[in-house]
Write a protein that holds these residues in place. Structure first.
Motif, PDB file in Angstrom:
ATOM      1  N   MET A   1      60.087 -19.505 -53.195  1.00 38.06           N
ATOM      2  CA  MET A   1      59.658 -19.797 -51.839  1.00 38.06           C
ATOM      3  C   MET A   1      60.819 -19.545 -50.874  1.00 38.06           C
ATOM      4  N   ALA A   2      60.566 -18.808 -49.834  1.00 40.52           N
ATOM      5  CA  ALA A   2      61.605 -18.484 -48.852  1.00 40.52           C
ATOM      6  C   ALA A   2      61.946 -19.712 -48.013  1.00 40.52           C
ATOM      7  N   ALA A   3      63.181 -19.763 -47.598  1.00 38.04           N
ATOM      8  CA  ALA A   3      63.626 -20.864 -46.742  1.00 38.04           C
ATOM      9  C   ALA A   3      62.927 -20.784 -45.390  1.00 38.04           C
ATOM     10  N   GLU A   4      62.641 -21.939 -44.809  1.00 39.46           N
ATOM     11  CA  GLU A   4      62.043 -21.972 -43.479  1.00 39.46           C
ATOM     12  C   GLU A   4      63.100 -21.848 -42.399  1.00 39.46           C
ATOM     13  N   GLU A   5      64.337 -22.187 -42.747  1.00 38.30           N
ATOM     14  CA  GLU A   5      65.410 -22.161 -41.768  1.00 38.30           C
ATOM     15  C   GLU A   5      66.338 -20.982 -42.035  1.00 38.30           C
ATOM     16  N   ILE A   6      66.903 -20.451 -40.958  1.00 37.30           N
ATOM     17  CA  ILE A   6      67.882 -19.372 -41.086  1.00 37.30           C
ATOM     18  C   ILE A   6      69.065 -19.642 -40.156  1.00 37.30           C
ATOM     19  N   LEU A   7      70.167 -19.023 -40.516  1.00 36.43           N
ATOM     20  CA  LEU A   7      71.333 -18.933 -39.656  1.00 36.43           C
ATOM     21  C   LEU A   7      71.502 -17.457 -39.345  1.00 36.43           C
ATOM     22  N   VAL A   8      71.782 -17.143 -38.103  1.00 36.71           N
ATOM     23  CA  VAL A   8      72.030 -15.754 -37.704  1.00 36.71           C
ATOM     24  C   VAL A   8      73.386 -15.717 -37.020  1.00 36.71           C
ATOM     25  N   PHE A   9      74.258 -14.850 -37.525  1.00 41.24           N
ATOM     26  CA  PHE A   9      75.571 -14.660 -36.924  1.00 41.24           C
ATOM     27  C   PHE A   9      75.577 -13.362 -36.134  1.00 41.24           C
ATOM     28  N   LYS A  87      71.871 -12.322 -41.166  1.00 41.05           N
ATOM     29  CA  LYS A  87      70.873 -13.380 -41.383  1.00 41.05           C
ATOM     30  C   LYS A  87      71.147 -14.043 -42.731  1.00 41.05           C
ATOM     31  N   ILE A  88      71.159 -15.370 -42.729  1.00 39.36           N
ATOM     32  CA  ILE A  88      71.346 -16.134 -43.956  1.00 39.36           C
ATOM     33  C   ILE A  88      70.213 -17.144 -44.067  1.00 39.36           C
ATOM     34  N   ASP A  89      69.486 -17.094 -45.190  1.00 41.33           N
ATOM     35  CA  ASP A  89      68.484 -18.123 -45.443  1.00 41.33           C
ATOM     36  C   ASP A  89      69.228 -19.427 -45.676  1.00 41.33           C
TER      37      ASP A  89
END
Length: 109
Positions: A1-9, A87-89
């Motif tokens: 299941m993919a993460a619902e949250e992401i970090l984008v640098f 992009k980081i999950d």
């Protein structure tokens, strides 16, 4: 299941422009928050020489479903031809913080 949250640098040279971009993405509801790490040093090899530049590193927190809109925004508004977009999950940690973020995501959906 993919993460619902992401970090984008991403990075940008101009501090005021970084704040403007974060504000606009918040107003559009495509990010939850943005953090600016001011005047970080980037060290890289260019034409065979070590080069050091100063830039602002930007960390964006968002719902994973908003990634395409974030990428589109950065490409459209960034002054670089090929801006850094990483992009980081993610999973936003503690139960209290996850609940806070889930509430923000729900309000921005």
């Amino acid at each position: 299941m993919a993460a619902e949250e992401i970090l984008v640098f991403t990075t940008i040279g101009d501090r005021d422009m970084a704040e403007e971009h974060i504000s606009e993405m918040l107003e559009q509801g495509i990010i939850i928050s943005g953090t600016i790490f001011p005047e970080v040093e980037l060290v890289y090899l260019w034409d065979g020489k070590i080069t050091v530049d100063t830039e602002n590193k930007i960390l964006l927190k968002a719902n994973a479903a908003k990634y395409e809109a974030i990428e589109e925004y950065i490409k459209k508004h960034h002054p670089y031809l090929a801006p850094e977009i990483i992009k980081i999950d993610a999973s936003f940690g503690s139960p209290a913080y996850k609940a806070f973020v889930a509430d923000k995501i729900k309000k921005n959906s």
